[in-house]
Design an enzyme around this catalytic site. Structure first.
Site, PDB file in Angstrom:
ATOM      1  N   GLY A  71      35.314  39.819  48.998  1.00  0.00           N
ATOM      2  CA  GLY A  71      34.483  40.708  48.194  1.00  0.00           C
ATOM      3  C   GLY A  71      33.034  40.245  48.138  1.00  0.00           C
ATOM      4  CB  THR A  72      31.524  36.884  47.785  1.00  0.00           C
ATOM      5  OG1 THR A  72      32.301  36.597  46.621  1.00  0.00           O
ATOM      6  CG2 THR A  72      30.145  36.283  47.644  1.00  0.00           C
ATOM      7  CG  ASN A 152      35.369  40.320  37.244  1.00  0.00           C
ATOM      8  OD1 ASN A 152      34.372  41.015  37.049  1.00  0.00           O
ATOM      9  ND2 ASN A 152      35.313  39.012  37.251  1.00  0.00           N
ATOM     10  CD  GLN A 180      39.677  42.242  39.523  1.00  0.00           C
ATOM     11  OE1 GLN A 180      40.869  42.510  39.393  1.00  0.00           O
ATOM     12  NE2 GLN A 180      39.247  40.991  39.686  1.00  0.00           N
ATOM     13  CG  HIS A 202      41.963  36.768  46.835  1.00  0.00           C
ATOM     14  ND1 HIS A 202      41.735  36.152  45.631  1.00  0.00           N
ATOM     15  CD2 HIS A 202      40.752  37.250  47.229  1.00  0.00           C
ATOM     16  CE1 HIS A 202      40.442  36.240  45.326  1.00  0.00           C
ATOM     17  NE2 HIS A 202      39.826  36.903  46.274  1.00  0.00           N
ATOM     18  CB  CYS A 328      34.093  25.539  32.637  1.00  0.00           C
ATOM     19  SG  CYS A 328      33.975  24.113  31.603  1.00  0.00           S
TER      20      CYS A 328
HETATM   21  C1  LIG Z   1      34.998  42.226  40.668  1.00  0.00           C
HETATM   22  C2  LIG Z   1      34.939  41.167  41.703  1.00  0.00           C
HETATM   23  N1  LIG Z   1      33.990  41.222  42.652  1.00  0.00           N
HETATM   24  C3  LIG Z   1      33.910  40.303  43.616  1.00  0.00           C
HETATM   25  C4  LIG Z   1      34.777  39.247  43.673  1.00  0.00           C
HETATM   26  C5  LIG Z   1      34.622  38.239  44.757  1.00  0.00           C
HETATM   27  O1  LIG Z   1      35.656  38.318  45.692  1.00  0.00           O
HETATM   28  P1  LIG Z   1      35.951  37.117  46.698  1.00  0.00           P
HETATM   29  O2  LIG Z   1      36.243  35.913  45.870  1.00  0.00           O
HETATM   30  O3  LIG Z   1      37.113  37.599  47.500  1.00  0.00           O
HETATM   31  O4  LIG Z   1      34.736  36.936  47.540  1.00  0.00           O
HETATM   32  C6  LIG Z   1      35.774  39.129  42.698  1.00  0.00           C
HETATM   33  C7  LIG Z   1      36.725  37.996  42.702  1.00  0.00           C
HETATM   34  O5  LIG Z   1      36.678  37.119  41.885  1.00  0.00           O
HETATM   35  C8  LIG Z   1      35.860  40.119  41.690  1.00  0.00           C
HETATM   36  O6  LIG Z   1      36.779  40.059  40.716  1.00  0.00           O
END
Ligand SMILES: Cc1ncc(COP(=O)(O)O)c(C=O)c1O
Length: 375
Positions: A71-72, A152, A180, A202, A328
């Protein structure tokens, strides 16, 4: 010690059927998808079949589906391309986006690439669509609107169609972080006015390190990673073959079982809400918890006491996995930017519980019992 896993919005367990589908590509079917001999062609076919399957499920065209590392990367690519290639000089977003979005837009803003505006939030954490329209109407520059489909941390769901229609009206580019919701809700991208969406397998019982970027056929962007001609010249580098196979399989399973699984997970969330209300005085639920919200996420505020400040740490001692605003758990974390943006009550401690098809009401009873002792 048995563990109770209530952190499925962070990541989910790998489905054994997904692992089974991936196994041949981790073992005997190891050819490089770019090689022209039969080993390579077999791998290429697996990737293209995965792409077709994902496209069909989301009702998109296979040419609109790109596989990434998660996602990032998908959000970084979409947002950066909208600014650098599509002429968006004004980014409109919210204060409750995932850091994959918020840090990318802050970076572009800091570098002088785009102006940055934040849309107002309603008291329940939903986006104020009237304010969004005002920002779009008053903008002198072409806008990128980047708003997540489901939050999220608090679970709030965005009306993606309403936002998309506003973007169409004001000729803005629309990116939605759907990490999500892909694999959790049905999508019909042919009928959804959005330019970019993202996904990560994942989050729905697929492997880590593989993601989706949907790019609507109406937009043309430049590659984010340069090198070989993989992903139709858009993302260079030898593909994550087994990850891509796993992504498609996980999405297929999630889609086939959507009705039953979503109903079960929603029943766990609602049960936990009821049990918390019944047993712990002063609990509050953050966001639009039992309204327009993800069926898998329940964000709870507990009254702050010496004990509750260490709540994540104490849950961990009991084998319970849940999360606060950050990873954390030391009791000195800075809390969540999302919770701060919507309520910011210093006398409360917020914890996110997030569920999957594997969770049971017995687990909820166990967790509520431990929480009752802790608060
Ligand atoms: C809403 C949202 N965007 C982006 C991400 C990032 O995804 P990834 O860790 O697969 O790069 C996450 C995951 O934590 C997420 O919950």
């Amino acid at each position: 010690m048995n563990r109770t896993y209530f952190d499925n919005a962070a990541t989910t367990s790998l489905d054994p059927a997904v692992l089974e589908a991936m196994m041949p590509y981790l073992t005997e079917k190891f050819g490089n998808p770019s090689s022209i001999y039969s080993y390579g062609r077999e791998s290429r076919l697996a990737i293209e079949n995965a792409r077709k399957s994902v496209a069909k499920i989301l009702n998109a065209h296979p040419a609109e589906i790109f596989f990434t590392s998660g996602g990032t990367e998908s959000s970084n690519t979409a947002i950066t391309a909208a600014v650098k290639n599509l002429g968006c000089r004004h980014i409109i977003s919210s204060r409750i986006e995932h850091h994959a979005t918020s840090h990318t837009i802050e970076y572009l803003h800091k570098k002088g690439e785009a102006a940055l505006s934040y849309v107002k939030l309603l008291p329940d954490g939903h986006i104020d669509l009237e304010d969004l329209e005002l920002l779009l109407k008053e903008s002198e520059d072409k806008c990128l609107v980047t708003l997540m489909h489901a939050n999220n941390e608090i679970g709030n769901l965005l009306n993606i169609n309403a936002v998309g229609e506003l973007c169409t009206k004001y000729n803005a580019i629309f990116h939605s972080d759907t990490v999500q919701t892909v694999g959790h809700y049905p999508f019909d991208l042919r009928k959804t006015p959005v330019h970019f969406i993202t996904g990560a397998s994942h989050k729905f019982h697929g492997p880590k390190g593989v993601g989706l970027l949907y790019i609507n056929e109406s937009v043309h962007i430049e590659p984010f990673i340069h090198g070989g001609s993989q992903e139709r010249n858009m993302r260079a580098g030898t593909e994550n073959l087994y990850g891509i196979v796993g992504f498609a399989k996980a999405l297929e399973i999630a889609t086939n079982n959507y009705e039953a699984d979503s109903k079960h997970v929603a029943s766990i969330k609602n049960y936990m809400g009821d049990q918390l209300k019944a047993h712990i005085k002063g609990v509050e639920f953050n966001g639009d918890a039992f309204g327009n919200s993800l069926y898998a996420v329940l964000n709870v505020s507990f009254p702050k006491t010496e004990k509750s400040e260490m709540i994540l740490f104490n849950l961990d001692i009991s084998g319970i996995c849940a999360s606060g605003g950050s990873a954390c758990t030391s009791g000195v974390d800075q809390g969540s930017h999302v919770i701060r943006a919507i309520k910011n009550n210093p006398n409360q401690v917020a914890v996110r519980f997030s569920f999957s098809k594997h969770n049971t009401k017995d687990e909820v009873d166990f967790v509520v019992d431990k929480l009752t002792g802790m608060i």
